[in-house]
Design a protein around this motif. Structure first.
Motif, PDB file in Angstrom:
ATOM      1  N   UNK A  91       0.638  -1.100  -0.003  1.00  0.00           N
ATOM      2  CA  UNK A  91      -0.122  -0.167   0.166  1.00  0.00           C
ATOM      3  C   UNK A  91       0.663   1.163  -0.033  1.00  0.00           C
ATOM      4  N   UNK A  92       1.953   1.145   0.067  1.00  0.00           N
ATOM      5  CA  UNK A  92       3.104   2.341  -0.235  1.00  0.00           C
ATOM      6  C   UNK A  92       3.101   2.978  -1.363  1.00  0.00           C
ATOM      7  N   UNK A  93       3.318   4.308  -1.644  1.00  0.00           N
ATOM      8  CA  UNK A  93       3.480   4.853  -2.793  1.00  0.00           C
ATOM      9  C   UNK A  93       5.077   4.934  -3.266  1.00  0.00           C
ATOM     10  N   UNK A  94       5.582   4.651  -4.177  1.00  0.00           N
ATOM     11  CA  UNK A  94       6.977   4.999  -4.747  1.00  0.00           C
ATOM     12  C   UNK A  94       6.828   6.020  -5.617  1.00  0.00           C
ATOM     13  N   UNK A  95       7.532   7.268  -5.338  1.00  0.00           N
ATOM     14  CA  UNK A  95       7.565   8.344  -6.052  1.00  0.00           C
ATOM     15  C   UNK A  95       9.092   8.553  -6.674  1.00  0.00           C
ATOM     16  N   UNK A  96       9.231   8.937  -7.848  1.00  0.00           N
ATOM     17  CA  UNK A  96      10.361   9.167  -8.425  1.00  0.00           C
ATOM     18  C   UNK A  96      10.274  10.442  -9.302  1.00  0.00           C
ATOM     19  N   UNK A  97      11.166  11.416  -9.071  1.00  0.00           N
ATOM     20  CA  UNK A  97      11.224  12.605  -9.698  1.00  0.00           C
ATOM     21  C   UNK A  97      12.394  12.641 -10.857  1.00  0.00           C
ATOM     22  N   UNK A  98      11.839  12.907 -12.222  1.00  0.00           N
ATOM     23  CA  UNK A  98      12.925  13.023 -13.199  1.00  0.00           C
ATOM     24  C   UNK A  98      12.861  14.641 -13.485  1.00  0.00           C
ATOM     25  N   UNK A  99      14.410  15.004 -13.433  1.00  0.00           N
ATOM     26  CA  UNK A  99      14.507  16.370 -13.704  1.00  0.00           C
ATOM     27  C   UNK A  99      15.131  16.582 -15.105  1.00  0.00           C
ATOM     28  N   UNK A 100      14.517  17.427 -15.759  1.00  0.00           N
ATOM     29  CA  UNK A 100      15.098  18.076 -17.155  1.00  0.00           C
ATOM     30  C   UNK A 100      15.888  19.143 -17.150  1.00  0.00           C
ATOM     31  N   UNK A 101      16.996  19.625 -17.996  1.00  0.00           N
ATOM     32  CA  UNK A 101      17.869  20.744 -17.846  1.00  0.00           C
ATOM     33  C   UNK A 101      16.775  21.713 -18.361  1.00  0.00           C
ATOM     34  N   UNK A 102      15.863  21.700 -19.045  1.00  0.00           N
ATOM     35  CA  UNK A 102      14.991  22.807 -19.410  1.00  0.00           C
ATOM     36  C   UNK A 102      13.462  22.135 -19.368  1.00  0.00           C
ATOM     37  N   UNK A 103      12.528  23.189 -19.627  1.00  0.00           N
ATOM     38  CA  UNK A 103      11.117  22.591 -19.628  1.00  0.00           C
ATOM     39  C   UNK A 103      11.056  21.933 -20.913  1.00  0.00           C
ATOM     40  N   UNK A 104       9.955  20.837 -20.620  1.00  0.00           N
ATOM     41  CA  UNK A 104       9.434  19.750 -21.705  1.00  0.00           C
ATOM     42  C   UNK A 104       8.180  20.086 -21.721  1.00  0.00           C
ATOM     43  N   UNK A 105       7.361  19.830 -22.577  1.00  0.00           N
ATOM     44  CA  UNK A 105       5.881  19.760 -22.829  1.00  0.00           C
ATOM     45  C   UNK A 105       5.563  18.211 -23.100  1.00  0.00           C
ATOM     46  N   UNK A 106       4.575  17.893 -22.430  1.00  0.00           N
ATOM     47  CA  UNK A 106       3.883  16.442 -22.083  1.00  0.00           C
ATOM     48  C   UNK A 106       2.500  16.681 -22.918  1.00  0.00           C
ATOM     49  N   UNK A 107       2.292  15.644 -23.963  1.00  0.00           N
ATOM     50  CA  UNK A 107       1.084  15.749 -24.534  1.00  0.00           C
ATOM     51  C   UNK A 107       0.616  14.216 -24.851  1.00  0.00           C
ATOM     52  N   UNK A 108      -0.491  13.962 -24.785  1.00  0.00           N
ATOM     53  CA  UNK A 108      -1.118  12.484 -25.376  1.00  0.00           C
ATOM     54  C   UNK A 108      -1.264  11.660 -24.145  1.00  0.00           C
TER      55      UNK A 108
END
Length: 124
Positions: free
Chosen positions: A14-31
């Motif tokens: 029941x525990x959440x696993x959270x990973x943060x992925x950092x980019x060196x500049x902004x990205x746009x996510x679509x779809x």
């Protein structure tokens, strides 16, 4: 890239696993909703060698993507060690593009980056 600060994972599930992925500049996510995976070394006899994490949030422009999934009693046990292995973020029907130049963002996670993120040992 890093595991979110302060999280603990219980072998009871029941525990959440959270990973943060950092980019060196902004990205746009679509779809769709991109996926990534964390590895389970199964030291504590957990039932899954990997756990799928889904990107949190929908389309938009940002420089950090957060991925989360649930560690269930069926896929982790106490003393299992969770880590991030080399992989390419699975687009799963989405696009991730550089918000400034418009080219495809690099989605590759190297073994060295995974190692630098550290590990989480599943508790009781």
């Amino acid at each position: 890239m890093n595991f979110a600060t302060g999280q603990t994972i219980s072998g009871a599930g029941g525990s959440s696993i959270v990973v943060e992925v950092h980019f060196n500049e902004q990205v746009t996510i679509a779809g769709g909703s991109p996926l990534m995976y964390v590895s389970n070394d199964q030291t504590g006899s957990g039932g899954a060698s990997s756990i799928t994490l889904t990107m949190d949030g929908g389309a938009g422009t940002r420089d950090t993507l957060s991925f989360s999934g649930t560690a269930t009693n069926a896929n982790v046990n106490e003393n299992d060690v969770i880590s991030i292995s080399a992989q390419t973020i699975n687009l799963n029907g989405a696009t991730i593009v550089d918000a400034i130049g418009g080219g495809n963002a690099v989605r590759t996670i190297s073994a060295a980056q995974g190692t630098a993120a550290g590990t989480i040992t599943v508790g009781s």
